[in-house]
Design a protein around this motif. Structure first.
Motif, PDB file in Angstrom:
ATOM      1  N   THR A  40      -4.168  11.680   5.325  1.00  0.00           N
ATOM      2  CA  THR A  40      -4.874  10.306   5.591  1.00  0.00           C
ATOM      3  C   THR A  40      -5.811  10.080   4.552  1.00  0.00           C
ATOM      4  O   THR A  40      -6.762  10.898   4.008  1.00  0.00           O
ATOM      5  CB  THR A  40      -5.531  10.705   7.023  1.00  0.00           C
ATOM      6  OG1 THR A  40      -4.728  11.210   7.651  1.00  0.00           O
ATOM      7  CG2 THR A  40      -6.221   9.216   7.308  1.00  0.00           C
ATOM      8  N   THR A  54      -0.649   4.741   1.567  1.00  0.00           N
ATOM      9  CA  THR A  54      -0.617   4.927   3.096  1.00  0.00           C
ATOM     10  C   THR A  54       0.756   5.278   3.427  1.00  0.00           C
ATOM     11  O   THR A  54       1.097   6.162   4.492  1.00  0.00           O
ATOM     12  CB  THR A  54      -0.988   3.455   4.101  1.00  0.00           C
ATOM     13  OG1 THR A  54      -2.422   3.466   3.437  1.00  0.00           O
ATOM     14  CG2 THR A  54      -0.777   3.812   5.374  1.00  0.00           C
ATOM     15  N   THR A 107       2.203   8.931   5.496  1.00  0.00           N
ATOM     16  CA  THR A 107       2.693   8.723   6.916  1.00  0.00           C
ATOM     17  C   THR A 107       4.247   8.786   6.817  1.00  0.00           C
ATOM     18  O   THR A 107       4.866   8.504   8.066  1.00  0.00           O
ATOM     19  CB  THR A 107       2.239   7.453   7.593  1.00  0.00           C
ATOM     20  OG1 THR A 107       2.718   6.232   6.706  1.00  0.00           O
ATOM     21  CG2 THR A 107       0.685   7.295   7.699  1.00  0.00           C
ATOM     22  N   ASP A 129       1.039  -1.063   0.001  1.00  0.00           N
ATOM     23  CA  ASP A 129       0.072  -0.192  -0.005  1.00  0.00           C
ATOM     24  C   ASP A 129       0.824   1.402   0.018  1.00  0.00           C
ATOM     25  O   ASP A 129       1.198   1.691   0.926  1.00  0.00           O
ATOM     26  CB  ASP A 129      -0.871   0.019   1.098  1.00  0.00           C
ATOM     27  CG  ASP A 129      -1.824   1.059   1.298  1.00  0.00           C
ATOM     28  OD1 ASP A 129      -1.651   2.007   0.227  1.00  0.00           O
ATOM     29  OD2 ASP A 129      -2.465   1.253   2.444  1.00  0.00           O
TER      30      ASP A 129
END
Length: 197
Positions: free
Chosen positions: A143, A131, A135, A128
């Motif tokens: 987000t 994500t 982050t 992924d």
């Protein structure tokens, strides 16, 4: 009841299907731009947009993508990684250019960044990437899905060896499909009525 339930399940299945959209492969469609002020520009469409990036001799690649109105960028998956070096780099900024240079990058100006590949700190094939970008340490961050807009990516195999990376950018509609919602609502109402009687 059975007919309504089958119709609702069919409608949901149709809504969740992804279509093949943009397909850009550097080996056939031309080299992605090495100029951060003039990136290669693509307009994504709803569905799976596939980008295959081939880096040769520390090649810098810049790609601007437009996520259309009423859609969102819901996923980025690394689907291929071929290189003798087990890590590469990808970063994202909002807007049509990349404002920070590869020679002296300002991580705090990035929306996100990530290492990709089978190395210890990399997002592996099938991972992924959205994500990981959202982050990343010291970057602006985000987000969930990215809203409609213009985003620019910087991709680089930093060691200077030849490499090929394939990414799937999944763009989904943010507008509910009325037919599917009506069928789902009808199925829900019918189920509720049956339980109360």
């Amino acid at each position: 009841m059975r007919t309504t339930l089958i119709a609702a399940v069919t409608a949901l299945a149709l809504c969740s299907m992804t279509t093949h959209a943009t397909d850009y492969d550097e080996s056939t469609d031309g080299d992605l731009s090495g100029d951060r002020f003039n990136p290669t520009s693509l307009v994504f469409t709803e569905g799976v947009n596939t980008i295959t990036n081939t880096s040769i001799l520390n090649d810098l690649d810049y790609l601007t993508v437009t996520v259309p109105v009423d859609t969102q960028l819901g996923a980025i998956t690394l689907t291929g990684f071929e290189s003798v070096d087990d890590l590469a780099f990808i970063a994202i900024q909002e807007g049509p250019t990349f404002t920070t240079s590869a020679e002296a990058p300002d991580i705090t100006a990035l929306l996100g960044w990530a290492h990709i590949g089978p190395g210890a700190d990399g997002v592996p094939v099938g991972g992924d990437l959205l994500t990981a970008l959202g982050t990343s340490p010291q970057a602006i961050g985000f987000t969930g899905p990215l809203d409609a807009g213009v985003y620019t990516f910087w991709i680089q195999q930093a060691s200077g060896v030849s490499s090929t990376h394939t990414f799937e950018f999944v763009v989904t509609s943010t507008i509910p499909v009325p037919g599917a919602l009506a069928l789902c609502a009808a199925a829900g109402i019918r189920t509720r009525r049956r339980r109360t009687h």
